[in-house]
Design a protein around this motif. Structure first.
Motif, PDB file in Angstrom:
ATOM      1  N   GLN A  30       0.814  -1.088   0.070  1.00  0.00           N
ATOM      2  CA  GLN A  30      -0.052   0.033  -0.010  1.00  0.00           C
ATOM      3  C   GLN A  30       0.883   1.313  -0.056  1.00  0.00           C
ATOM      4  N   ALA A  31       0.500   2.049  -0.794  1.00  0.00           N
ATOM      5  CA  ALA A  31       1.279   3.390  -0.952  1.00  0.00           C
ATOM      6  C   ALA A  31       1.269   4.110   0.595  1.00  0.00           C
ATOM      7  N   GLY A  32       2.593   4.220   1.253  1.00  0.00           N
ATOM      8  CA  GLY A  32       2.679   5.039   2.523  1.00  0.00           C
ATOM      9  C   GLY A  32       2.174   6.488   2.420  1.00  0.00           C
ATOM     10  N   THR A  33       1.958   6.888   3.602  1.00  0.00           N
ATOM     11  CA  THR A  33       1.494   8.444   3.503  1.00  0.00           C
ATOM     12  C   THR A  33       2.570   8.977   4.847  1.00  0.00           C
ATOM     13  N   VAL A  34       3.010  10.168   4.424  1.00  0.00           N
ATOM     14  CA  VAL A  34       3.930  10.620   5.516  1.00  0.00           C
ATOM     15  C   VAL A  34       3.109  12.072   6.046  1.00  0.00           C
ATOM     16  N   ARG A  35       3.287  12.375   7.303  1.00  0.00           N
ATOM     17  CA  ARG A  35       2.702  13.693   7.706  1.00  0.00           C
ATOM     18  C   ARG A  35       3.899  14.234   8.594  1.00  0.00           C
ATOM     19  N   ILE A  36       4.066  15.486   8.205  1.00  0.00           N
ATOM     20  CA  ILE A  36       4.780  16.324   8.966  1.00  0.00           C
ATOM     21  C   ILE A  36       4.285  17.395   9.836  1.00  0.00           C
ATOM     22  N   PHE A  37       4.975  17.270  10.816  1.00  0.00           N
ATOM     23  CA  PHE A  37       4.147  18.171  12.161  1.00  0.00           C
ATOM     24  C   PHE A  37       5.260  19.446  12.445  1.00  0.00           C
ATOM     25  N   LYS A  38       5.112  20.528  12.487  1.00  0.00           N
ATOM     26  CA  LYS A  38       5.924  21.602  13.160  1.00  0.00           C
ATOM     27  C   LYS A  38       5.169  22.277  14.036  1.00  0.00           C
ATOM     28  N   ASP A  39       5.997  22.483  15.313  1.00  0.00           N
ATOM     29  CA  ASP A  39       5.282  22.886  16.668  1.00  0.00           C
ATOM     30  C   ASP A  39       3.910  22.184  17.213  1.00  0.00           C
ATOM     31  N   GLY A  40       3.920  21.211  16.896  1.00  0.00           N
ATOM     32  CA  GLY A  40       2.624  20.217  17.216  1.00  0.00           C
ATOM     33  C   GLY A  40       1.479  20.332  16.188  1.00  0.00           C
ATOM     34  N   GLY A  58       9.941  27.480   6.241  1.00  0.00           N
ATOM     35  CA  GLY A  58      10.998  28.111   5.174  1.00  0.00           C
ATOM     36  C   GLY A  58      12.304  27.454   4.809  1.00  0.00           C
ATOM     37  N   GLY A  59      12.456  26.558   5.237  1.00  0.00           N
ATOM     38  CA  GLY A  59      13.642  25.767   4.872  1.00  0.00           C
ATOM     39  C   GLY A  59      14.626  25.458   6.047  1.00  0.00           C
ATOM     40  N   GLU A  60      14.147  25.917   7.221  1.00  0.00           N
ATOM     41  CA  GLU A  60      14.739  25.424   8.390  1.00  0.00           C
ATOM     42  C   GLU A  60      14.989  23.917   8.673  1.00  0.00           C
ATOM     43  N   ASN A  61      14.234  23.023   7.864  1.00  0.00           N
ATOM     44  CA  ASN A  61      14.368  21.821   7.707  1.00  0.00           C
ATOM     45  C   ASN A  61      13.854  21.237   6.538  1.00  0.00           C
ATOM     46  N   VAL A  62      14.755  20.429   5.648  1.00  0.00           N
ATOM     47  CA  VAL A  62      14.476  19.834   4.329  1.00  0.00           C
ATOM     48  C   VAL A  62      14.100  18.577   4.613  1.00  0.00           C
ATOM     49  N   VAL A  63      13.086  18.182   4.132  1.00  0.00           N
ATOM     50  CA  VAL A  63      12.701  16.522   3.964  1.00  0.00           C
ATOM     51  C   VAL A  63      12.403  16.131   2.566  1.00  0.00           C
ATOM     52  N   VAL A  64      13.165  14.909   2.360  1.00  0.00           N
ATOM     53  CA  VAL A  64      13.149  14.516   0.889  1.00  0.00           C
ATOM     54  C   VAL A  64      12.420  13.135   0.982  1.00  0.00           C
ATOM     55  N   ILE A  65      11.631  12.831  -0.179  1.00  0.00           N
ATOM     56  CA  ILE A  65      11.076  11.762  -0.415  1.00  0.00           C
ATOM     57  C   ILE A  65      11.432  11.082  -1.503  1.00  0.00           C
ATOM     58  N   GLU A  66      12.004   9.918  -1.558  1.00  0.00           N
ATOM     59  CA  GLU A  66      12.617   9.335  -2.881  1.00  0.00           C
ATOM     60  C   GLU A  66      12.351   7.821  -2.691  1.00  0.00           C
ATOM     61  N   ASN A  67      12.000   7.164  -3.575  1.00  0.00           N
ATOM     62  CA  ASN A  67      11.986   5.772  -3.761  1.00  0.00           C
ATOM     63  C   ASN A  67      11.084   5.230  -2.492  1.00  0.00           C
ATOM     64  N   GLY A  68      10.301   5.572  -2.202  1.00  0.00           N
ATOM     65  CA  GLY A  68       9.313   5.141  -1.188  1.00  0.00           C
ATOM     66  C   GLY A  68       9.714   5.223   0.153  1.00  0.00           C
ATOM     67  N   SER A  94       9.250   7.250  12.808  1.00  0.00           N
ATOM     68  CA  SER A  94       9.341   8.725  12.823  1.00  0.00           C
ATOM     69  C   SER A  94      10.874   9.181  12.839  1.00  0.00           C
ATOM     70  N   ILE A  95      10.810  10.437  12.096  1.00  0.00           N
ATOM     71  CA  ILE A  95      12.342  11.264  12.435  1.00  0.00           C
ATOM     72  C   ILE A  95      11.896  12.491  13.107  1.00  0.00           C
ATOM     73  N   ILE A  96      12.678  12.579  14.286  1.00  0.00           N
ATOM     74  CA  ILE A  96      12.094  13.811  15.262  1.00  0.00           C
ATOM     75  C   ILE A  96      13.440  14.586  15.304  1.00  0.00           C
ATOM     76  N   CYS A  97      13.011  16.111  14.983  1.00  0.00           N
ATOM     77  CA  CYS A  97      13.974  17.088  15.169  1.00  0.00           C
ATOM     78  C   CYS A  97      13.524  17.933  16.351  1.00  0.00           C
ATOM     79  N   LEU A  98      14.175  17.625  17.614  1.00  0.00           N
ATOM     80  CA  LEU A  98      13.583  18.121  18.775  1.00  0.00           C
ATOM     81  C   LEU A  98      13.781  19.602  18.847  1.00  0.00           C
ATOM     82  N   PRO A  99      15.173  20.164  18.450  1.00  0.00           N
ATOM     83  CA  PRO A  99      15.476  21.779  18.795  1.00  0.00           C
ATOM     84  C   PRO A  99      14.462  22.703  17.810  1.00  0.00           C
ATOM     85  N   ASN A 100      14.189  21.965  16.520  1.00  0.00           N
ATOM     86  CA  ASN A 100      13.096  22.623  15.707  1.00  0.00           C
ATOM     87  C   ASN A 100      11.744  22.465  15.799  1.00  0.00           C
TER      88      ASN A 100
END
Length: 119
Positions: A30-40, A58-68, A94-100
């Motif tokens: 099944q095609a996966g779904t990614v959710r991105i949260f910023k400040d909750g 605004g580019g503080e974090n850059v997330v890349v989706i490639e090859n699933g 999950s990937i979590i960036c605590l400072p940002n």
């Protein structure tokens, strides 16, 4: 060969075709779904099927989706743990960036399997 032999051979071939069809249907991911949260708060929902680059806050974090798979390409945080974590692509990872305060979470898609075994 008699009529009964052809019936037995035909039944076996039909059962084999049905079995392969079921395995093929169950094996599709099944095609996966990614959710991105910023400040909750939800910043976006993306499909793992489409390769793309997403700039969070605004580019503080850059997330890349490639090859699933999804990964944090860059972040403005000092420790870079989120960038070093690598790729994820299975449900519940999950990937979590605590400072940002950025969370990238795979919500749907391939099951991650067993993480632990207890006696």
């Amino acid at each position: 060969m008699k009529k009964g032999d052809f019936i037995v051979i035909g039944t076996i071939l039909l059962a084999a075709c049905i079995g392969f069809g079921i395995l093929f249907w169950m094996g599709r991911q099944q095609a996966g779904t990614v959710r991105i949260f910023k400040d909750g708060k939800e910043a976006g929902v993306y499909s793992l099927d489409k390769d793309q680059e997403i700039q969070v806050d605004g580019g503080e974090n850059v997330v890349v989706i490639e090859n699933g798979k999804v990964r944090m390409q860059s972040a403005s945080c000092p420790d870079q743990i989120c960038v070093k974590q690598g790729e994820i692509g299975k449900k519940g990872e999950s990937i979590i960036c605590l400072p940002n305060e950025v969370v990238v979470s795979v919500e749907e898609g391939e099951e991650s399997g067993v993480d632990a075994v207890t006696n």
